[in-house]
Enzyme design. Structure first.
Site, PDB file in Angstrom:
ATOM      1  CB  VAL A 186      -6.481   5.701   5.119  1.00  0.00           C
ATOM      2  CG1 VAL A 186      -6.192   6.438   6.060  1.00  0.00           C
ATOM      3  CG2 VAL A 186      -7.695   5.439   4.096  1.00  0.00           C
ATOM      4  CB  CYS A 187      -1.931   9.377   4.741  1.00  0.00           C
ATOM      5  SG  CYS A 187      -0.077   9.150   5.642  1.00  0.00           S
ATOM      6  CB  ILE A 188       0.615   3.677   5.464  1.00  0.00           C
ATOM      7  CG1 ILE A 188       0.765   3.097   7.131  1.00  0.00           C
ATOM      8  CG2 ILE A 188       1.599   4.528   5.011  1.00  0.00           C
ATOM      9  CD1 ILE A 188       1.341   1.184   5.420  1.00  0.00           C
ATOM     10  CB  ALA A 218      -3.830   5.182   8.997  1.00  0.00           C
TER      11      ALA A 218
END
Lengths: 102, 132, 132
Positions: C77-79, C82
């Site tokens: 999940v792209c930080i 997110a």
């Protein structure tokens, strides 16, 4: 060879027309989600249709999305094939890469 | 840069060449911003990447963006950071510009205008496409 | 063959996550590998443990989680995407003074470099864009 995915209705969004404008000879297109309304091919984008046969572009429609919307074969002047999720995977493999229009 | 687009032997046949296709206008959604963040990351990591601005994506390059009131960062300013990160292959589709009545002089000068044959060549010769 | 699947749509808001999940299941059923699932843009909501639906509706985050768990998939999940959308693990939540993390087990937060790595190392990359 590119597989193009289109997930928007052509009656609301330019995606399909933009895709048809950019697709090259031998490419394939799969209509998914609201993109499947493209398979009804109303007169709205009539002028894009000749391009498809000229360019030898194969057109596929994701069956679960098509059937969910109550659509059926015979509503389109376009020649397209209904495919399931497994065939969708094969189409991705048959292409070199995927370009998603959304 | 034009040479890179049309040169079959080096720039467009690289087996790992990534093409970032930017089709969305800035501000309305965060897609444009997140596509440029991907390009900035590629630059920072030394990953070879080419950007193609096409359809409404060409609005990202439009000059004189002013975001004093809306809750957004200036997209034009973000784009201008790309060359500083070593991302220099920014290409813009001529047909999309003419459809929108945009002249090349309305754009930031970091991108190069290419015609539809060059767009086809670019798409045909990249290894993988990131669609934004 | 190694596939990377990029998911840009939130569950429930549109069909993206369902389409992508069905595609992932079909990839696995055919004996291919998934190099990485990458959740970006609104796709990060797929990793929220707070998504709650009526019992007779399909819980997409749990459906992803089962797939990830059963086939040991890497789900990134792209930080940056997110955190902006209120999806965080406990470490990031603490770092930014938030009451708790909500990242579902099986998913991990990481940078956009993971998307670029996947583009370079997968045989095929497919993006599922948002429905709306």
């Amino acid at each position: 060879m590119i597989l193009h995915t289109v997930n928007k209705s052509p009656y609301a969004n330019q995606c399909l027309v933009d895709c048809l404008t950019t697709a090259a000879t031998g490419d394939t297109i799969i209509l998914i989600e609201d993109g499947v309304y493209g398979a009804t091919a109303g007169p709205l984008f009539d002028k894009s249709l000749p391009q498809l046969s000229e360019l030898d572009i194969k057109l596929y429609v994701l069956r679960p999305d098509f059937e969910a919307r109550g659509l059926h074969l015979g509503q389109s002047v376009l020649h397209f094939s209904l495919v399931d999720d497994h065939r969708f995977v094969e189409l991705v493999l048959e292409a070199d890469k995927v370009l998603s229009w959304y | 840069m034009n040479d890179n687009v049309t040169d079959n032997t080096s720039a467009t046949d690289g087996s790992k060449r990534i093409l970032l296709v930017c089709r969305h206008a800035p501000y309305g959604t965060s897609l444009a911003r997140e596509s440029i963040e991907t390009a900035l990351a590629a630059g920072a990591l030394g990953v070879d990447i080419t950007l193609l601005f096409i359809n409404d994506g060409v609005w990202q390059l439009y000059n004189h963006q002013q975001v004093s009131v809306i809750a957004a960062k200036n997209h034009g300013a973000m784009l201008s950071a790309l060359p500083l990160y070593g991302v220099e292959r920014l290409l813009v589709d001529e047909k999309s510009l003419s459809e929108r009545g945009i002249k090349a002089s309305n754009l930031t000068d970091i991108a190069e205008v290419i015609d539809k044959d060059q767009v086809k060549h670019l798409l045909a010769n990249c290894k993988v496409i990131l669609s934004f | 063959m190694k596939f990377t699947i990029v998911i840009l749509g939130a569950p429930y808001s549109g069909e993206t996550a369902d389409t992508a999940c069905r595609f992932a299941e079909a990839v696995i059923a055919q004996g291919h590998n998934i190099y990485r699932l990458f959740f970006y843009h609104d796709g990060v909501h797929n990793a929220s443990s707070l998504v709650t639906l009526p019992q007779d509706e399909i819980q997409l985050p749990q459906r992803w989680q089962q797939l990830i768990d059963q086939y040991h998939l890497e789900a990134v999940v792209c930080i940056a995407s997110a955190l902006r959308r209120g999806v965080a693990n406990d470490i990031e939540a603490r770092r930014f003074g938030k009451p708790c993390g909500n990242l579902l087990e099986g998913f991990e937060l990481a940078g956009i470099g993971e998307l670029l790595d996947a583009a370079a190392h997968s045989d095929r990359l497919i993006t599922f864009g948002p429905s709306s």
